[in-house]
Design a protein around this motif. Structure first.
Motif, short mmCIF file in Angstrom:
data_model
loop_
_atom_site.label_atom_id
_atom_site.label_comp_id
_atom_site.label_asym_id
_atom_site.label_seq_id
_atom_site.Cartn_x
_atom_site.Cartn_y
_atom_site.Cartn_z
N ALA A 27 -17.13 -1.46 -72.07
CA ALA A 27 -16.49 -2.77 -71.92
C ALA A 27 -15.08 -2.66 -72.50
O ALA A 27 -14.83 -1.81 -73.36
CB ALA A 27 -17.29 -3.84 -72.65
N PRO A 28 -14.18 -3.51 -72.07
CA PRO A 28 -12.85 -3.52 -72.68
C PRO A 28 -12.94 -3.85 -74.17
O PRO A 28 -13.89 -4.51 -74.63
CB PRO A 28 -12.11 -4.62 -71.92
CG PRO A 28 -12.88 -4.81 -70.67
CD PRO A 28 -14.30 -4.48 -70.99
N ALA A 68 -17.30 14.52 -73.70
CA ALA A 68 -17.39 14.52 -72.25
C ALA A 68 -17.73 13.13 -71.72
O ALA A 68 -17.16 12.68 -70.71
CB ALA A 68 -18.45 15.54 -71.80
N PHE A 69 -18.62 12.43 -72.38
CA PHE A 69 -18.99 11.07 -71.99
C PHE A 69 -17.78 10.15 -72.08
O PHE A 69 -17.52 9.36 -71.16
CB PHE A 69 -20.14 10.59 -72.88
CG PHE A 69 -20.64 9.21 -72.58
CD1 PHE A 69 -20.95 8.82 -71.30
CD2 PHE A 69 -20.82 8.29 -73.62
CE1 PHE A 69 -21.44 7.54 -71.03
CE2 PHE A 69 -21.30 7.02 -73.36
CZ PHE A 69 -21.61 6.64 -72.07
N ASP A 70 -17.01 10.25 -73.15
CA ASP A 70 -15.82 9.44 -73.34
C ASP A 70 -14.81 9.69 -72.21
O ASP A 70 -14.26 8.74 -71.62
CB ASP A 70 -15.20 9.74 -74.70
CG ASP A 70 -14.03 8.84 -75.05
OD1 ASP A 70 -14.08 7.63 -74.76
OD2 ASP A 70 -13.06 9.35 -75.63
N ASN A 77 -12.86 3.81 -65.94
CA ASN A 77 -12.15 2.57 -66.29
C ASN A 77 -11.37 2.84 -67.58
O ASN A 77 -11.97 3.05 -68.64
CB ASN A 77 -13.12 1.41 -66.50
CG ASN A 77 -12.42 0.10 -66.72
OD1 ASN A 77 -11.35 0.03 -67.32
ND2 ASN A 77 -13.02 -0.97 -66.23
N PRO A 78 -10.04 2.83 -67.52
CA PRO A 78 -9.23 3.15 -68.71
C PRO A 78 -9.46 2.20 -69.89
O PRO A 78 -9.14 2.56 -71.03
CB PRO A 78 -7.79 3.03 -68.21
CG PRO A 78 -7.88 3.18 -66.73
CD PRO A 78 -9.22 2.64 -66.33
N ALA A 79 -10.04 1.03 -69.66
CA ALA A 79 -10.31 0.09 -70.75
C ALA A 79 -11.61 0.42 -71.48
O ALA A 79 -11.91 -0.18 -72.51
CB ALA A 79 -10.37 -1.34 -70.21
#
Length: 117
Positions: A27-28, A68-70, A77-79
């Motif tokens: 989520a953002p 890797a997950f990050d 989604n960059p947020a």
């Protein structure tokens, strides 16, 4: 009950505890801000705010799989992204919470238990 963490007010006035599992990294950041602010509004003085999921510590991932997950999350989604434990703790402190109890969990996740200062 549907609950938008960023909404004010939440659809409840009081809660004995607030539990959030595997949300703030997908989520953002504003959802985390809303979650912690909302928890501060609805929790009694002794009510815990419990957060579960992956976190970075001191700016570093706790495992290569979390790195890797990050990267995968941020590509989608960059947020989104694995949050820094220190940033979440600092935000919680701004809303009256003491530093969290940090509990190592399976699969390179952490449980953070915040209580009022």
């Amino acid at each position: 009950m549907a609950l938008d963490a960023e909404a004010e007010p939440w659809p409840i006035e009081r809660a004995a505890a607030v539990l959030c599992s595997n949300m703030i990294h997908i989520a953002p950041w504003q959802a985390t801000v809303g979650l912690i602010a909302g928890a501060a509004r609805v929790l009694p003085a002794d009510g815990p705010l419990y957060l579960y999921g992956p976190y970075r510590r001191a700016g570093r991932h706790t495992a290569p799989s979390n790195d890797a997950f990050d990267r995968d999350l941020r590509e989608r989604n960059p947020a989104w992204g694995v949050r820094d434990l220190e940033a979440v703790s600092e935000l919680a402190a701004e809303h009256g919470f003491a530093p969290p109890e940090v509990i190592d969990m399976p699969a390179n996740n952490l449980s953070l238990v915040f209580r009022r200062s």
